[in-house]
Design a protein around this motif. Structure first.
Motif, PDB file in Angstrom:
ATOM      1  N   UNK A 185       0.851  -1.265  -0.068  1.00 50.38           N
ATOM      2  CA  UNK A 185       0.032   0.156   0.185  1.00 50.38           C
ATOM      3  C   UNK A 185       0.894   1.178  -0.050  1.00 50.38           C
ATOM      4  N   UNK A 186       2.141   1.107   0.404  1.00 53.29           N
ATOM      5  CA  UNK A 186       2.990   2.246   0.104  1.00 53.29           C
ATOM      6  C   UNK A 186       3.212   2.757  -1.051  1.00 53.29           C
ATOM      7  N   UNK A 187       3.355   4.006  -1.284  1.00 49.84           N
ATOM      8  CA  UNK A 187       3.659   4.651  -2.585  1.00 49.84           C
ATOM      9  C   UNK A 187       4.786   3.964  -3.377  1.00 49.84           C
ATOM     10  N   UNK A 188       4.647   3.890  -4.572  1.00 50.20           N
ATOM     11  CA  UNK A 188       5.848   2.927  -5.194  1.00 50.20           C
ATOM     12  C   UNK A 188       7.030   3.719  -5.162  1.00 50.20           C
ATOM     13  N   UNK A 189       7.137   5.050  -5.077  1.00 52.92           N
ATOM     14  CA  UNK A 189       8.581   5.778  -4.894  1.00 52.92           C
ATOM     15  C   UNK A 189       9.027   5.329  -3.611  1.00 52.92           C
ATOM     16  N   UNK A 222      13.323   2.619  -0.521  1.00 51.63           N
ATOM     17  CA  UNK A 222      13.457   1.454   0.526  1.00 51.63           C
ATOM     18  C   UNK A 222      14.544   0.667   0.075  1.00 51.63           C
ATOM     19  N   UNK A 223      14.271  -0.112  -1.183  1.00 54.19           N
ATOM     20  CA  UNK A 223      15.087  -0.994  -1.642  1.00 54.19           C
ATOM     21  C   UNK A 223      16.479  -0.388  -2.269  1.00 54.19           C
ATOM     22  N   UNK A 224      16.353   0.851  -2.636  1.00 61.00           N
ATOM     23  CA  UNK A 224      17.717   1.559  -2.856  1.00 61.00           C
ATOM     24  C   UNK A 224      18.322   1.822  -1.675  1.00 61.00           C
ATOM     25  N   UNK A 225      17.833   2.258  -0.415  1.00 57.80           N
ATOM     26  CA  UNK A 225      18.527   2.402   0.615  1.00 57.80           C
ATOM     27  C   UNK A 225      19.360   1.024   1.352  1.00 57.80           C
ATOM     28  N   UNK A 226      18.532  -0.068   0.993  1.00 62.66           N
ATOM     29  CA  UNK A 226      19.163  -1.172   1.637  1.00 62.66           C
ATOM     30  C   UNK A 226      20.178  -1.660   0.561  1.00 62.66           C
ATOM     31  N   UNK A 227      20.003  -1.549  -0.668  1.00 66.82           N
ATOM     32  CA  UNK A 227      21.253  -1.992  -1.706  1.00 66.82           C
ATOM     33  C   UNK A 227      22.563  -0.993  -1.341  1.00 66.82           C
ATOM     34  N   UNK A 228      22.065   0.160  -1.155  1.00 68.53           N
ATOM     35  CA  UNK A 228      23.427   0.874  -0.748  1.00 68.53           C
ATOM     36  C   UNK A 228      23.922   0.542   0.604  1.00 68.53           C
ATOM     37  N   UNK A 229      23.363   0.222   1.333  1.00 70.09           N
ATOM     38  CA  UNK A 229      23.955  -0.380   2.759  1.00 70.09           C
ATOM     39  C   UNK A 229      24.876  -1.707   2.329  1.00 70.09           C
ATOM     40  N   UNK A 230      24.082  -2.571   1.522  1.00 69.67           N
ATOM     41  CA  UNK A 230      24.773  -3.539   1.120  1.00 69.67           C
ATOM     42  C   UNK A 230      26.346  -3.288   0.470  1.00 69.67           C
ATOM     43  N   UNK A 231      26.277  -2.290  -0.623  1.00 64.64           N
ATOM     44  CA  UNK A 231      27.365  -1.851  -1.201  1.00 64.64           C
ATOM     45  C   UNK A 231      28.386  -1.213  -0.093  1.00 64.64           C
ATOM     46  N   UNK A 232      28.070  -0.376   0.739  1.00 68.89           N
ATOM     47  CA  UNK A 232      28.698   0.113   1.757  1.00 68.89           C
ATOM     48  C   UNK A 232      29.588  -0.823   2.688  1.00 68.89           C
ATOM     49  N   UNK A 233      29.012  -2.009   2.969  1.00 64.62           N
ATOM     50  CA  UNK A 233      29.336  -3.015   3.513  1.00 64.62           C
ATOM     51  C   UNK A 233      30.614  -3.825   2.640  1.00 64.62           C
ATOM     52  N   UNK A 234      30.323  -3.966   1.455  1.00 67.25           N
ATOM     53  CA  UNK A 234      31.171  -4.532   0.383  1.00 67.25           C
ATOM     54  C   UNK A 234      32.419  -3.584   0.451  1.00 67.25           C
ATOM     55  N   UNK A 235      32.232  -2.383   0.097  1.00 69.03           N
ATOM     56  CA  UNK A 235      33.342  -1.307   0.054  1.00 69.03           C
ATOM     57  C   UNK A 235      33.917  -1.472   1.248  1.00 69.03           C
ATOM     58  N   UNK A 236      33.518  -1.584   2.246  1.00 68.85           N
ATOM     59  CA  UNK A 236      34.321  -1.392   3.593  1.00 68.85           C
ATOM     60  C   UNK A 236      34.931  -2.685   3.814  1.00 68.85           C
ATOM     61  N   UNK A 237      34.514  -3.679   3.345  1.00 70.42           N
ATOM     62  CA  UNK A 237      35.154  -4.962   3.306  1.00 70.42           C
ATOM     63  C   UNK A 237      36.447  -5.099   2.324  1.00 70.42           C
ATOM     64  N   UNK A 291      22.180  10.756  -4.104  1.00 70.79           N
ATOM     65  CA  UNK A 291      20.975  11.239  -4.321  1.00 70.79           C
ATOM     66  C   UNK A 291      20.792  11.200  -5.603  1.00 70.79           C
ATOM     67  N   UNK A 292      21.609  11.302  -6.706  1.00 71.90           N
ATOM     68  CA  UNK A 292      21.203  11.355  -8.086  1.00 71.90           C
ATOM     69  C   UNK A 292      20.915   9.690  -8.496  1.00 71.90           C
ATOM     70  N   UNK A 293      21.318   8.916  -7.987  1.00 73.50           N
ATOM     71  CA  UNK A 293      21.186   7.589  -8.039  1.00 73.50           C
ATOM     72  C   UNK A 293      19.578   7.147  -7.310  1.00 73.50           C
ATOM     73  N   UNK A 294      19.269   7.671  -6.350  1.00 72.83           N
ATOM     74  CA  UNK A 294      17.943   7.642  -5.686  1.00 72.83           C
ATOM     75  C   UNK A 294      16.883   8.076  -6.553  1.00 72.83           C
ATOM     76  N   UNK A 295      17.199   9.432  -7.098  1.00 70.91           N
ATOM     77  CA  UNK A 295      16.337  10.035  -8.177  1.00 70.91           C
ATOM     78  C   UNK A 295      16.077   9.162  -9.315  1.00 70.91           C
ATOM     79  N   UNK A 296      17.219   8.813  -9.937  1.00 70.32           N
ATOM     80  CA  UNK A 296      17.110   7.685 -11.175  1.00 70.32           C
ATOM     81  C   UNK A 296      16.425   6.518 -10.709  1.00 70.32           C
ATOM     82  N   UNK A 297      16.601   5.886  -9.776  1.00 66.20           N
ATOM     83  CA  UNK A 297      15.620   4.702  -9.488  1.00 66.20           C
ATOM     84  C   UNK A 297      14.480   5.063  -9.490  1.00 66.20           C
ATOM     85  N   UNK A 298      14.012   6.014  -8.806  1.00 72.75           N
ATOM     86  CA  UNK A 298      12.285   6.507  -8.651  1.00 72.75           C
ATOM     87  C   UNK A 298      12.082   6.731  -9.984  1.00 72.75           C
TER      88      UNK A 298
END
Length: 417
Positions: free
Chosen positions: A28-32, A37-52, A136-143
């Motif tokens: 029921x949440x707006x698609x954007x 939310x998916x973008x934020x989770x994906x970026x956390x995953x990428x941050x963990x990979x970069x840190x490793x 920020x631009x990546x988030x705008x692109x995903x939406x």
């Protein structure tokens, strides 16, 4: 006598009873919001990979001993963008001892580093300012990808299928193997956001705003040539549609269409002309780009032919031609018709452009992020749920491989991302 059946374990129904309301709330949440939310989770995953990966990054000219997350953000081309953000462009084409152009900032487009420079005025160092621009631009692109694919697919598929296709395109963009570039100071984030905005405006036939976006995109990445092909095909198809209905483009519409075509064509010249004005040398951009090429100059088509022959011998060039023809045939088949003419033209013109002007190298993986419309086809697969899940799992695994293999720099030289 058989033993009595064991009573059903209550955990299954109880778990489903807990999950179902959460799933309904999510849907029921707006698609954007869901895409972000998916973008934020994906970026956390990428941050963990970069840190490793940072833990295994040896010291180099780019990184100190025991580098951290912020240190590995500015590897590779990000170093050039930092130089532009902090010092600007050179006033002449730098030359080597042999008189040939050297690698310099003139090969890199200005929009992303100038945006980072604006954020640096707040006191942020370049690593964080440039990363914030990409995030920020990546988030705008995903939406925007979700909105673009939803509009394109809705014209040719039922509403449910269109929603699934738009969702798969946005999700796969967020998790794609080179998604690190949506987190480091590179140009892919701004370029994606502008490209999506351009295609959305083109779909809605808002030609003057699209022309303005095309000009900015021309200072972000060298994609104006395939962009102008998309515009030309779009206008030809619209003119043919009007002819079939016995209508012609009105004066204002025709004028706006011409402005758009002119702007998208001129966008490809903006940075080469600017570089010429900055340095007083007409071929400043192309001569500098040649410094990255094996032969010291930009050659059309030949590098692909040579590399395919080097890797596969005499079978290489014919196999290359076969792959190109197979991709074009697939893209023009009914299987991709749901994308519509604009997106199909982009997905055909952009790889053709890369084939003509690019040396086949490891950076190709990163360039292919701009083929995001193809992700929408995964959601239209007959077994769409399993297909999307498999693509996401494979993409995340390959993102680890891509980051560890290409983003990590092993001095003195290495394969570039």
């Amino acid at each position: 006598m058989s033993a009595p059946a064991a009573p059903a374990h209550p955990a299954g129904p109880r778990a489903r009873a807990l999950v179902r309301p959460l799933l309904l709330r999510w849907l029921r949440l707006p698609a954007a919001v869901r895409v972000l939310a998916v973008y934020a989770l994906a970026r956390l995953f990428t941050a963990a990979v970069l840190a490793a990966v940072a833990r295994f990054q040896p010291p180099s000219a780019w990184t100190p001993q025991d580098p951290g997350y912020a240190d590995v953000l500015v590897l590779w081309d990000a170093t050039w963008y930092r130089s532009i953000a902090e010092h600007g462009y050179p006033s002449a084409v730098p030359l080597g001892a042999d008189g040939d152009p050297r690698q310099s900032e003139l090969a890199f487009y200005p929009v992303a580093p100038l945006l980072a420079r604006a954020l640096m005025a707040t006191g942020l160092p370049f690593a964080w300012a440039g990363s914030l621009v990409s995030l920020l631009t990546g988030a705008a692109a995903a939406v925007g990808v979700h909105a673009l694919l939803l509009r394109a697919l809705s014209a040719r598929r039922p509403a449910g299928a269109a929603r699934r296709g738009a969702w798969s395109a946005a999700v796969l963009l967020c998790v794609c193997p080179p998604a690190v570039v949506l987190q480091v100071p590179y140009t892919e984030g701004p370029a994606l956001a502008l490209l999506v905005a351009f295609l959305l405006l083109l779909q809605r036939r808002r030609y003057l705003p699209a022309a303005a976006v095309a000009l900015v995109l021309g200072l972000t990445r060298p994609v104006a040539v395939p962009l102008s092909v998309v515009v030309a095909v779009h206008l030809l198809l619209r003119a043919r549609e009007g002819h079939r209905r016995g209508a012609v483009l009105g004066g204002r519409v025709a004028l706006r269409a011409l402005v758009l075509l002119g702007a998208s064509s001129a966008a490809g010249l903006l940075w080469p002309v600017t570089a010429a004005l900055l340095t007083g040398r007409a071929d400043a951009y192309t001569a500098t780009m040649g410094a990255w090429r094996a032969g010291g100059r930009v050659e059309w088509l030949q590098p692909w032919w040579s590399v395919s022959r080097y890797l596969l011998g005499g079978a290489g060039p014919p196999l290359l031609v076969l792959l190109v023809v197979a991709y074009a045939a697939w893209l023009l088949s009914r299987r991709t018709a749901a994308l519509g003419a604009d997106l199909r033209t982009w997905c055909l013109a952009y790889p053709a452009y890369l084939l003509v002007v690019l040396d086949p190298f490891t950076s190709l993986f990163r360039y292919l992020v701009l083929l995001f419309p193809l992700g929408g086809l995964v959601g239209l697969h007959p077994r769409r749920r399993g297909a999307l899940g498999a693509w996401v799992a494979a993409s995340l695994a390959l993102q680890v491989v891509w980051t560890a293999w290409l983003w990590r720099f092993s001095p003195p030289s290495d394969w570039p991302p």
